[in-house]
Write a protein that holds these residues in place. Structure first.
Motif, short mmCIF file in Angstrom:
data_model
loop_
_atom_site.label_atom_id
_atom_site.label_comp_id
_atom_site.label_asym_id
_atom_site.label_seq_id
_atom_site.Cartn_x
_atom_site.Cartn_y
_atom_site.Cartn_z
N MET A 1 -13.19 2.84 4.14
CA MET A 1 -12.80 1.67 4.89
C MET A 1 -13.01 0.39 4.08
N THR A 2 -14.08 0.35 3.31
CA THR A 2 -14.34 -0.82 2.46
C THR A 2 -13.23 -0.97 1.42
N LEU A 3 -12.83 0.14 0.80
CA LEU A 3 -11.78 0.07 -0.22
C LEU A 3 -10.43 -0.28 0.40
N ALA A 4 -10.20 0.17 1.63
CA ALA A 4 -8.96 -0.20 2.32
C ALA A 4 -8.93 -1.72 2.55
N ARG A 5 -10.05 -2.26 2.96
CA ARG A 5 -10.13 -3.72 3.17
C ARG A 5 -9.96 -4.47 1.85
N LEU A 6 -10.53 -3.93 0.78
CA LEU A 6 -10.39 -4.59 -0.52
C LEU A 6 -8.93 -4.61 -0.94
N LYS A 7 -8.22 -3.52 -0.75
CA LYS A 7 -6.80 -3.49 -1.08
C LYS A 7 -6.04 -4.56 -0.30
N GLU A 8 -6.31 -4.67 0.99
CA GLU A 8 -5.65 -5.67 1.82
C GLU A 8 -5.97 -7.08 1.34
N ALA A 9 -7.25 -7.30 0.95
CA ALA A 9 -7.67 -8.63 0.50
C ALA A 9 -6.98 -9.00 -0.81
N LEU A 10 -6.86 -8.05 -1.73
CA LEU A 10 -6.17 -8.31 -2.99
C LEU A 10 -4.71 -8.65 -2.76
N GLU A 11 -4.04 -7.87 -1.93
CA GLU A 11 -2.62 -8.10 -1.67
C GLU A 11 -2.40 -9.42 -0.94
N ALA A 12 -3.32 -9.77 -0.03
CA ALA A 12 -3.19 -11.04 0.68
C ALA A 12 -3.30 -12.23 -0.27
N ARG A 13 -3.96 -12.03 -1.39
CA ARG A 13 -4.10 -13.10 -2.39
C ARG A 13 -3.05 -13.00 -3.49
N GLY A 14 -2.06 -12.14 -3.28
CA GLY A 14 -0.96 -12.01 -4.24
C GLY A 14 -1.29 -11.21 -5.47
N ILE A 15 -2.31 -10.35 -5.40
CA ILE A 15 -2.74 -9.55 -6.55
C ILE A 15 -2.25 -8.11 -6.35
N PRO A 16 -1.36 -7.61 -7.22
CA PRO A 16 -0.88 -6.23 -7.07
C PRO A 16 -2.03 -5.23 -7.26
N VAL A 17 -2.03 -4.18 -6.49
CA VAL A 17 -3.10 -3.19 -6.58
C VAL A 17 -2.53 -1.80 -6.34
N LEU A 18 -2.99 -0.84 -7.12
CA LEU A 18 -2.62 0.56 -6.94
C LEU A 18 -3.90 1.34 -6.67
N VAL A 19 -3.93 2.07 -5.56
CA VAL A 19 -5.07 2.92 -5.21
C VAL A 19 -4.74 4.35 -5.57
N ARG A 37 -1.66 9.65 -4.00
CA ARG A 37 -2.51 10.79 -3.67
C ARG A 37 -2.43 11.87 -4.75
N ASN A 38 -3.55 12.59 -4.90
CA ASN A 38 -3.63 13.69 -5.86
C ASN A 38 -4.12 14.95 -5.15
N MET A 39 -3.58 16.08 -5.55
CA MET A 39 -4.02 17.34 -4.98
C MET A 39 -5.54 17.44 -5.05
N SER A 40 -6.17 18.06 -4.05
CA SER A 40 -7.63 18.13 -4.03
C SER A 40 -8.09 19.45 -3.46
N VAL A 41 -9.36 19.76 -3.72
CA VAL A 41 -9.99 20.97 -3.19
C VAL A 41 -11.32 20.56 -2.57
N LEU A 51 -12.48 17.03 -3.89
CA LEU A 51 -12.44 16.74 -5.31
C LEU A 51 -10.98 16.77 -5.78
N ALA A 52 -10.54 15.67 -6.37
CA ALA A 52 -9.15 15.58 -6.82
C ALA A 52 -8.92 16.45 -8.04
N VAL A 53 -7.70 16.95 -8.13
CA VAL A 53 -7.23 17.66 -9.31
C VAL A 53 -6.05 16.85 -9.85
N PRO A 54 -6.33 15.88 -10.73
CA PRO A 54 -5.26 14.98 -11.17
C PRO A 54 -4.17 15.72 -11.94
#
Length: 367
Positions: A1-19, A37-41, A51-54
């Motif tokens: 949830m914290t990272l979701a909010r950070l993404k929203e805050a960056l975009e609201a300030r005009g900063i492109p972000v990729l999660v 998203r990446n496949m995970s187990v 755990l992601a399997v990139p």
């Protein structure tokens, strides 16, 4: 949830972000439509964690197209390793955030012998980082003792639009739904049902309560986790309700319906759920350890006891039940500190730190 909010805050300030994140089955994560998203187990010791399997070639192509100027690593596991290697090769400045005291969890899982290995791995993993962000001053001191740094504070806020006191009729309806009888004191816990949350301490404390307090108390433990059945067995025969995992309005209502929030965990880097309780006007009974001490104050918005001390926790529960006026006074302090925790100010400080890192490394800061 914290990272979701950070993404929203960056975009609201005009900063492109990729999660970039693991795939979770049937996830309803708030940024789910725009995350890579990446496949995970499932993680063997903790199946709820994936755990992601990139896919290296596909992920490199995505990142090359995005052309990042800063890399923020939020995990030391598989995806963090991939991001670290990618950004080092392309000379992209790296920062990281430290969310979990993995070293403090080892003993709970019989893996204490791994501590030297984990410590060396964490030192190696974070060595290229220009800054490590920690959610509390206590966590920063912990990182310094481990030899990790430089460090900066990336605290946590609370959504007071969602978590806030509710009108009496709504509170009564929720309490009835949770099986709380008239005149009972409702003690609420929210979080994972896992060993590292020290719920065995709470169970022992509840079992030791005097008969009159036990008869007029109800404990509601919201959440799920790898040791749910084990924990439920610890509370067998006690006035405890396990409603499972709650989210959204149902969770906010549960907070506001409680008289006290109980949080025995001594391993937190911050303790978001305790702050959500304060915002709901609910004081906390907790351990005087870990990141919660950055906003919980004994006698002001909480009753704090020594960590992993069932007898001290029992005494605090009895005091809480017998002194309703104390609860009302601490609830006022709870609302005061919660309302001072603005997400906007926290993100402004973090983004200013991002810009300072880019300036130091000679990378253009962008928007």
């Amino acid at each position: 949830m914290t990272l979701a909010r950070l993404k929203e805050a960056l975009e609201a300030r005009g900063i492109p972000v990729l999660v970039v994140a693991p795939d979770y089955p049937a996830t309803d994560a708030p940024f789910d439509r725009s995350v890579e998203r990446n496949m995970s187990v499932p993680f063997l010791l903790y199946p709820e964690i994936r755990l992601a399997v990139p896919r290296p070639f596909a992920l490199k192509k995505t990142l090359d197209a995005f052309r990042p100027t800063l890399c923020h690593l939020a995990t030391p596991a598989n995806l963090g390793l991939f991001g670290r290697a990618y950004c080092l090769r392309r000379k992209i400045p790296i920062v990281a955030s430290y969310h979990t005291h993995l070293d403090r969890y080892l003993d709970y899982y019989g893996l204490g012998w791994l501590l030297p290995v984990l410590t060396e791995y964490m030192k190696w993993f974070h060595r290229p980082c220009r800054m490590i962000y920690a959610p509390s001053e206590e966590t920063i001191r912990h990182l310094e003792r481990l030899g990790l740094g430089p460090n900066a504070l990336f605290s946590r806020g609370v959504d007071t639009g969602r978590f806030h006191p509710r009108p009496p009729e709504q509170v009564h309806a929720v309490r009835r739904r949770l099986g709380v009888r008239e005149g009972e004191t409702l003690f609420l816990y929210v979080g994972r049902l896992a060993r590292e949350k020290d719920l065995d301490v709470l169970a022992d404390a509840v079992r030791g309560l005097s008969d009159d307090v036990l008869r007029r108390s109800r404990f509601v433990l919201v959440g799920d986790g790898p040791h749910a059945e084990e924990i439920k067995n610890r509370f067998a025969g006690l006035p405890v309700v396990f409603p499972g995992f709650l989210r959204g309005e149902a969770l906010a209502e549960a907070y506001a319906a409680a008289d006290w929030f109980v949080f025995p965990s001594s391993t937190e880097t911050f303790g978001n759920v305790a702050l959500e309780a304060l915002a709901s006007g609910v004081p906390v009974i907790g351990s005087a350890a870990g990141g919660v001490t950055s906003f919980l104050e004994d006698g002001q918005n909480a009753l704090l006891v020594p960590p992993r001390d069932p007898n001290a926790f029992r005494q605090a529960l009895e005091t809480a039940h017998r002194r309703p006026a104390l609860r009302r006074r601490l609830a006022e302090g709870a609302l005061k500190i919660a309302r001072s925790r603005s997400w906007d100010a926290i993100f402004d400080r973090l983004i200013a730190s991002y810009r300072a890192v880019l300036q130091e490394t000679g990378v253009a800061a962008g928007p």
